[in-house]
Scaffold this motif. Structure first.
Motif, PDB file in Angstrom:
ATOM      1  N   ARG A 182      36.359  71.849  20.765  1.00  0.00           N
ATOM      2  CA  ARG A 182      34.956  71.411  20.987  1.00  0.00           C
ATOM      3  C   ARG A 182      34.836  69.984  20.094  1.00  0.00           C
ATOM      4  NH1 ARG A 182      30.075  75.067  19.714  1.00  0.00           N
ATOM      5  NH2 ARG A 182      30.725  74.762  17.495  1.00  0.00           N
ATOM      6  N   LYS A 183      35.405  70.204  18.830  1.00  0.00           N
ATOM      7  CA  LYS A 183      35.159  69.111  18.044  1.00  0.00           C
ATOM      8  C   LYS A 183      36.285  67.835  18.320  1.00  0.00           C
ATOM      9  CE  LYS A 183      35.726  67.866  13.146  1.00  0.00           C
ATOM     10  NZ  LYS A 183      36.538  66.769  13.051  1.00  0.00           N
ATOM     11  N   MET A 184      37.520  68.002  18.832  1.00  0.00           N
ATOM     12  CA  MET A 184      38.204  67.031  19.277  1.00  0.00           C
ATOM     13  C   MET A 184      37.576  66.520  20.715  1.00  0.00           C
ATOM     14  SD  MET A 184      42.107  67.667  20.875  1.00  0.00           S
ATOM     15  CE  MET A 184      41.328  68.481  22.205  1.00  0.00           C
ATOM     16  N   ILE A 185      37.154  67.076  21.439  1.00  0.00           N
ATOM     17  CA  ILE A 185      36.319  66.460  22.669  1.00  0.00           C
ATOM     18  C   ILE A 185      35.192  65.740  22.268  1.00  0.00           C
ATOM     19  CG2 ILE A 185      35.068  67.152  24.629  1.00  0.00           C
ATOM     20  CD1 ILE A 185      36.729  69.658  25.027  1.00  0.00           C
ATOM     21  N   ARG A 186      34.355  66.194  21.468  1.00  0.00           N
ATOM     22  CA  ARG A 186      33.252  65.258  20.837  1.00  0.00           C
ATOM     23  C   ARG A 186      33.600  64.093  19.973  1.00  0.00           C
ATOM     24  NH1 ARG A 186      31.174  68.889  17.692  1.00  0.00           N
ATOM     25  NH2 ARG A 186      31.924  67.848  15.565  1.00  0.00           N
ATOM     26  N   ASP A 187      34.605  64.079  19.181  1.00  0.00           N
ATOM     27  CA  ASP A 187      34.789  63.016  18.313  1.00  0.00           C
ATOM     28  C   ASP A 187      35.876  62.206  18.752  1.00  0.00           C
ATOM     29  OD1 ASP A 187      33.102  64.515  16.737  1.00  0.00           O
ATOM     30  OD2 ASP A 187      34.642  65.477  15.431  1.00  0.00           O
ATOM     31  N   GLU A 188      36.945  62.721  19.823  1.00  0.00           N
ATOM     32  CA  GLU A 188      37.765  61.941  20.135  1.00  0.00           C
ATOM     33  C   GLU A 188      38.075  61.535  21.637  1.00  0.00           C
ATOM     34  OE1 GLU A 188      41.779  62.776  18.405  1.00  0.00           O
ATOM     35  OE2 GLU A 188      40.898  64.082  16.890  1.00  0.00           O
ATOM     36  N   ILE A 189      38.048  62.620  22.579  1.00  0.00           N
ATOM     37  CA  ILE A 189      38.150  62.439  23.986  1.00  0.00           C
ATOM     38  C   ILE A 189      37.113  61.553  24.584  1.00  0.00           C
ATOM     39  CG2 ILE A 189      38.176  63.515  26.196  1.00  0.00           C
ATOM     40  CD1 ILE A 189      39.612  65.656  24.790  1.00  0.00           C
ATOM     41  N   TYR A 190      35.685  61.997  24.280  1.00  0.00           N
ATOM     42  CA  TYR A 190      34.503  61.258  24.524  1.00  0.00           C
ATOM     43  C   TYR A 190      34.545  59.671  24.186  1.00  0.00           C
ATOM     44  CZ  TYR A 190      32.329  65.430  26.612  1.00  0.00           C
ATOM     45  OH  TYR A 190      32.033  66.720  27.377  1.00  0.00           O
ATOM     46  N   PRO A 191      34.731  59.573  22.848  1.00  0.00           N
ATOM     47  CA  PRO A 191      34.764  57.871  22.466  1.00  0.00           C
ATOM     48  C   PRO A 191      35.658  57.234  23.272  1.00  0.00           C
ATOM     49  CG  PRO A 191      34.701  59.408  20.535  1.00  0.00           C
ATOM     50  CD  PRO A 191      34.715  60.213  21.833  1.00  0.00           C
ATOM     51  N   ALA A 192      36.969  57.949  23.560  1.00  0.00           N
ATOM     52  CA  ALA A 192      38.264  57.238  23.948  1.00  0.00           C
ATOM     53  C   ALA A 192      37.810  56.675  25.431  1.00  0.00           C
ATOM     54  CB  ALA A 192      39.230  58.239  23.895  1.00  0.00           C
ATOM     55  N   LEU A 193      37.156  57.828  26.312  1.00  0.00           N
ATOM     56  CA  LEU A 193      36.798  57.483  27.671  1.00  0.00           C
ATOM     57  C   LEU A 193      35.780  56.536  27.758  1.00  0.00           C
ATOM     58  CD1 LEU A 193      36.427  61.186  28.830  1.00  0.00           C
ATOM     59  CD2 LEU A 193      38.347  59.490  29.430  1.00  0.00           C
ATOM     60  N   GLU A 194      34.788  56.330  26.790  1.00  0.00           N
ATOM     61  CA  GLU A 194      33.613  55.379  26.597  1.00  0.00           C
ATOM     62  C   GLU A 194      34.471  54.092  26.543  1.00  0.00           C
ATOM     63  OE1 GLU A 194      30.783  56.361  23.804  1.00  0.00           O
ATOM     64  OE2 GLU A 194      29.902  58.008  24.979  1.00  0.00           O
ATOM     65  N   GLU A 195      35.488  53.992  25.479  1.00  0.00           N
ATOM     66  CA  GLU A 195      36.025  52.554  25.163  1.00  0.00           C
ATOM     67  C   GLU A 195      36.827  52.164  26.629  1.00  0.00           C
ATOM     68  OE1 GLU A 195      39.419  50.816  21.928  1.00  0.00           O
ATOM     69  OE2 GLU A 195      38.600  52.971  21.727  1.00  0.00           O
ATOM     70  N   ILE A 196      37.704  53.391  27.051  1.00  0.00           N
ATOM     71  CA  ILE A 196      38.114  52.610  28.181  1.00  0.00           C
ATOM     72  C   ILE A 196      37.434  52.231  29.295  1.00  0.00           C
ATOM     73  CG2 ILE A 196      39.619  53.665  30.232  1.00  0.00           C
ATOM     74  CD1 ILE A 196      40.878  55.688  28.182  1.00  0.00           C
ATOM     75  N   GLU A 197      36.273  52.635  29.576  1.00  0.00           N
ATOM     76  CA  GLU A 197      35.267  52.382  30.349  1.00  0.00           C
ATOM     77  C   GLU A 197      34.792  50.997  29.995  1.00  0.00           C
ATOM     78  OE1 GLU A 197      31.484  53.779  32.578  1.00  0.00           O
ATOM     79  OE2 GLU A 197      32.302  55.123  31.195  1.00  0.00           O
ATOM     80  N   GLN A 198      34.559  50.577  28.917  1.00  0.00           N
ATOM     81  CA  GLN A 198      33.983  49.413  28.311  1.00  0.00           C
ATOM     82  C   GLN A 198      34.955  48.371  28.478  1.00  0.00           C
ATOM     83  OE1 GLN A 198      32.579  49.870  24.408  1.00  0.00           O
ATOM     84  NE2 GLN A 198      30.905  51.201  24.786  1.00  0.00           N
ATOM     85  N   ARG A 199      36.137  48.866  28.247  1.00  0.00           N
ATOM     86  CA  ARG A 199      37.362  47.562  28.262  1.00  0.00           C
ATOM     87  C   ARG A 199      37.339  47.336  29.931  1.00  0.00           C
ATOM     88  NH1 ARG A 199      42.350  47.625  24.372  1.00  0.00           N
ATOM     89  NH2 ARG A 199      41.216  47.830  22.172  1.00  0.00           N
ATOM     90  N   ALA A 200      37.478  48.414  30.442  1.00  0.00           N
ATOM     91  CA  ALA A 200      37.792  48.122  31.981  1.00  0.00           C
ATOM     92  C   ALA A 200      36.630  47.179  32.718  1.00  0.00           C
ATOM     93  CB  ALA A 200      37.783  49.359  32.921  1.00  0.00           C
ATOM     94  N   GLU A 201      35.285  47.568  32.217  1.00  0.00           N
ATOM     95  CA  GLU A 201      34.203  46.659  32.703  1.00  0.00           C
ATOM     96  C   GLU A 201      34.391  45.208  32.286  1.00  0.00           C
ATOM     97  OE1 GLU A 201      30.586  48.541  31.565  1.00  0.00           O
ATOM     98  OE2 GLU A 201      30.824  50.167  33.049  1.00  0.00           O
ATOM     99  N   THR A 275      46.396  45.775  28.105  1.00  0.00           N
ATOM    100  CA  THR A 275      45.053  46.847  28.365  1.00  0.00           C
ATOM    101  C   THR A 275      45.495  47.881  29.171  1.00  0.00           C
ATOM    102  OG1 THR A 275      43.729  44.957  28.026  1.00  0.00           O
ATOM    103  CG2 THR A 275      42.803  47.068  28.739  1.00  0.00           C
ATOM    104  N   ARG A 276      46.321  47.891  30.380  1.00  0.00           N
ATOM    105  CA  ARG A 276      46.584  48.994  31.053  1.00  0.00           C
ATOM    106  C   ARG A 276      47.641  49.726  30.284  1.00  0.00           C
ATOM    107  NH1 ARG A 276      48.146  45.263  35.120  1.00  0.00           N
ATOM    108  NH2 ARG A 276      50.270  45.856  34.496  1.00  0.00           N
ATOM    109  N   GLU A 277      48.545  49.192  29.579  1.00  0.00           N
ATOM    110  CA  GLU A 277      49.461  49.964  28.668  1.00  0.00           C
ATOM    111  C   GLU A 277      48.689  50.931  27.751  1.00  0.00           C
ATOM    112  OE1 GLU A 277      52.190  47.177  27.089  1.00  0.00           O
ATOM    113  OE2 GLU A 277      53.515  47.307  29.217  1.00  0.00           O
ATOM    114  N   GLU A 278      47.601  50.251  27.107  1.00  0.00           N
ATOM    115  CA  GLU A 278      47.082  50.967  26.036  1.00  0.00           C
ATOM    116  C   GLU A 278      46.318  52.099  26.610  1.00  0.00           C
ATOM    117  OE1 GLU A 278      45.326  51.831  22.359  1.00  0.00           O
ATOM    118  OE2 GLU A 278      46.973  50.451  22.812  1.00  0.00           O
ATOM    119  N   ILE A 279      45.427  51.792  27.977  1.00  0.00           N
ATOM    120  CA  ILE A 279      44.911  52.920  28.854  1.00  0.00           C
ATOM    121  C   ILE A 279      45.715  53.872  28.995  1.00  0.00           C
ATOM    122  CG2 ILE A 279      43.733  53.458  30.750  1.00  0.00           C
ATOM    123  CD1 ILE A 279      42.471  50.464  30.669  1.00  0.00           C
ATOM    124  N   GLU A 280      46.997  53.625  29.478  1.00  0.00           N
ATOM    125  CA  GLU A 280      48.005  54.784  29.865  1.00  0.00           C
ATOM    126  C   GLU A 280      48.222  55.638  28.704  1.00  0.00           C
ATOM    127  OE1 GLU A 280      51.347  52.667  31.445  1.00  0.00           O
ATOM    128  OE2 GLU A 280      50.341  52.320  33.518  1.00  0.00           O
TER     129      GLU A 280
END
Length: 566
Positions: A182-201, A275-280
């Motif tokens: 739960r801590k990993m999802i909250r502290d790492e996975i969610y921020p990583a997904l938000e960063e990927i989404e922002q970079r993609a936009e 950026t694609r490589e970073e996302i992968e």
């Protein structure tokens, strides 16, 4: 049995004058039987059956334990089954049994009654001045026996406490893993997904701007091309070219701007690749995190399914109740002692999954290291049983010697087994016989008749014919494995040809490949092509049946299977 209002419920009426009495309760007083007080605490500790009020013993009144743990005598169980009232007389819980022998015996109660009986006899037989001494001796003996039982129970309890503590620790580890996930999802996975989404936009927006620039540049180049064409038309016949210098400068400037745009686009593509490589990489990291989270959530029992404690201490302590519902192969191979009782009672089955159902093959013990796998049936067992995977068992078992069995019977009487050794076991005819003994492809030799006895009474050529699984009259028995030239198989040299007593086989065709003969006499000097096995044990069963029963059509194969070791 007493209902909630204190009235007596008649479960069923036992036969006989002495069995017509019922247990009743009046003002909390214990019932009496034949002038003596019955210590009726519950159905597990009563000295007598609470249905017929007969003392428990090892005969017709042997205490049988129902699945709900209540105990009644064998005779009362049989009457319940005969009356199709298979419910516990005390708690009404249903049970399933064909006879009282299908239920377990309350061995502890029988031992207790035996001890009490011995004590009473000793006290009655001893002189007055010796009663105290004999009683003291018996009490010391019982104390010693009870100490042994206590020590064994204490050892089992210690083991149980150990496993309970280990389960608590494992559950604590699972809880900690859940918190970490739960801590990993909250502290790492969610921020990583938000960063990927922002970079993609951001890159999508940048790419849109560059596409618009390219479109404007393409329109400008198109206009410049048209202008150059007009200039070329005007230059025809005009000696002075000075007026086109501004146009050439504008063209050079346009080319330079185009090169700048192309350079920016190249930089963008390089940056987009990074950026694609970073996302992968981040996606792979997230997938690994999710996999680790799933692994941490698997119950400890599932992860340790194959990690069964096979230490000599645990094997010695294990009982039939310790055998799990589904056995893996290593448990069946290594823990022979705890499964011995289940095997002897015929309560272990190999299960073969089908598309919409399952098939069941009973496993029994033949010797110290030999098992019998009976033919597959569609009907599930009508008692409590343990299972093992059929395909896994077939991979592990050793059937290299090619030993099969046919169990013969007449009417309701079982005559015995014929053990048939396939020779050679790897040939088509032997393999075909092997499959019909297991029922692996569907049909089997079980419940097929002896079709006829040819040359009956002839000292040299008498033999019995079996194997029509299709029609049971000698007109069927087609091959169950395709692509075999049976006429060619009949002539192969690897099949035995000398006509000897116990030889199994004969000539085969596609339509009658399942049928076979068992030769009952030696015929020196004669040959019989196409035979694939020999009766290794039990031929006298068939010859005796032939001598005692002129109509061998009543003789049939009631069961069949293979013998294997692991």
């Amino acid at each position: 049995m007493l209902n909630s209002n204190g009235a007596t419920n008649n479960v069923f009426s036992p036969v006989g004058e002495d069995k017509s009495r019922r247990i009743a309760s009046t003002n909390g007083q214990l019932p009496t039987t034949r002038g003596k007080t019955a210590f009726v605490m519950n159905s597990n500790t009563s000295k007598e059956c609470e249905i017929c009020n007969e003392d428990f013993s090892e005969g017709n009144h042997c205490p049988k334990v129902l699945p709900c743990s209540h105990s009644i005598c064998t005779l009362c169980v049989e009457q319940l089954i005969a009356g199709n009232k298979m419910n516990c007389p005390f708690c009404r819980k249903a049970f399933n049994a064909n006879s009282a022998n299908d239920l377990g015996t309350n061995i502890g109660l029988l031992k207790l009654l035996k001890y009490v009986s011995e004590l009473e006899i000793s006290l009655k037989a001893a002189p007055v001045n010796m009663k105290g001494k004999r009683t003291s001796t018996l009490l010391k003996m019982y104390k010693a026996e009870n100490k042994e039982i206590y020590d064994e129970s204490a050892g089992r309890c210690t083991k149980a406490v150990y496993y309970i503590k280990r389960s608590i620790q494992q559950n604590s580890s699972v809880r900690e893993s859940l918190i970490d996930v739960r801590k990993m999802i909250r502290d790492e996975i969610y921020p990583a997904l938000e960063e990927i989404e922002q970079r993609a936009e951001t890159h999508i927006g940048f790419l849109g701007e560059e596409i618009e620039k390219m479109q404007r540049q393409a329109k400008a180049v198109s206009r410049q091309k048209e202008t150059i064409g007009e200039v070329e038309d005007k230059m025809q016949g005009a000696p002075d070219f000075s007026h086109i210098d501004p146009l050439l400068e504008e063209t050079e400037e346009m080319i330079a701007r185009t090169n700048d745009v192309m350079g920016d686009l190249k930089k963008f593509l390089i940056k987009n690749k990074e950026t694609r490589e970073e996302i992968e990489k981040r996606t792979k990291k997230i997938e690994d995190m999710v996999t680790a989270a799933k692994d941490s959530l698997i119950p400890a029992g599932e992860k340790q399914e194959d990690e069964i404690d096979l230490s000599s201490e645990m094997v010695a302590m294990a009982t039939e109740e310790d055998v799990p519902k589904h056995l893996n192969i290593s448990y069946l191979k290594e823990m022979r002692r705890p499964v011995q009782s289940s095997l002897q009672k015929g309560r272990i089955y190999a299960v073969q999954p089908q598309q919409e159902s399952k098939r069941y093959a009973q496993i029994t013990v033949k010797g110290d290291n030999e098992f019998c796998l009976h033919h597959l049936r569609d009907e599930p067992p009508n008692c409590e049983f343990h299972t093992v995977d059929y395909d896994d068992l077939m991979k592990e078992m050793n059937t290299a010697p090619g030993l099969t069995f046919l169990e013969l019977g007449i009417g309701q009487d079982c005559l015995g087994r014929l053990l048939i050794r396939l020779s050679p076991p790897g040939t088509n005819k032997a393999h075909h016989f092997f499959l019909l003994c297991t029922g692996e492809k569907g049909p089997s030799y079980a419940n097929t008749n002896c079709l006829k006895v040819l040359n009956k009474g002839d000292d040299k050529t008498e033999f019995a014919v079996f194997g029509d699984y299709e029609k049971n009259d000698g007109s069927g028995g087609k091959a169950i494995i395709p692509g075999v030239d049976w006429e060619e198989e009949n002539q192969k040299d690897e099949y035995g040809r000398s006509w000897v007593e116990g030889l199994v086989g004969g000539k085969s065709t596609e339509a009658t490949a399942a049928m076979f003969g068992i030769f009952l006499r030696d015929n020196p000097g004669s040959e019989m092509p196409g035979c694939f096995g020999k009766v290794e044990k039990g031929l006298e069963i068939l010859t005796d049946a032939l001598a005692k029963n002129p109509d061998m059509g009543k003789c049939r194969i009631v069961d069949c299977g293979i013998v294997f070791s692991m």
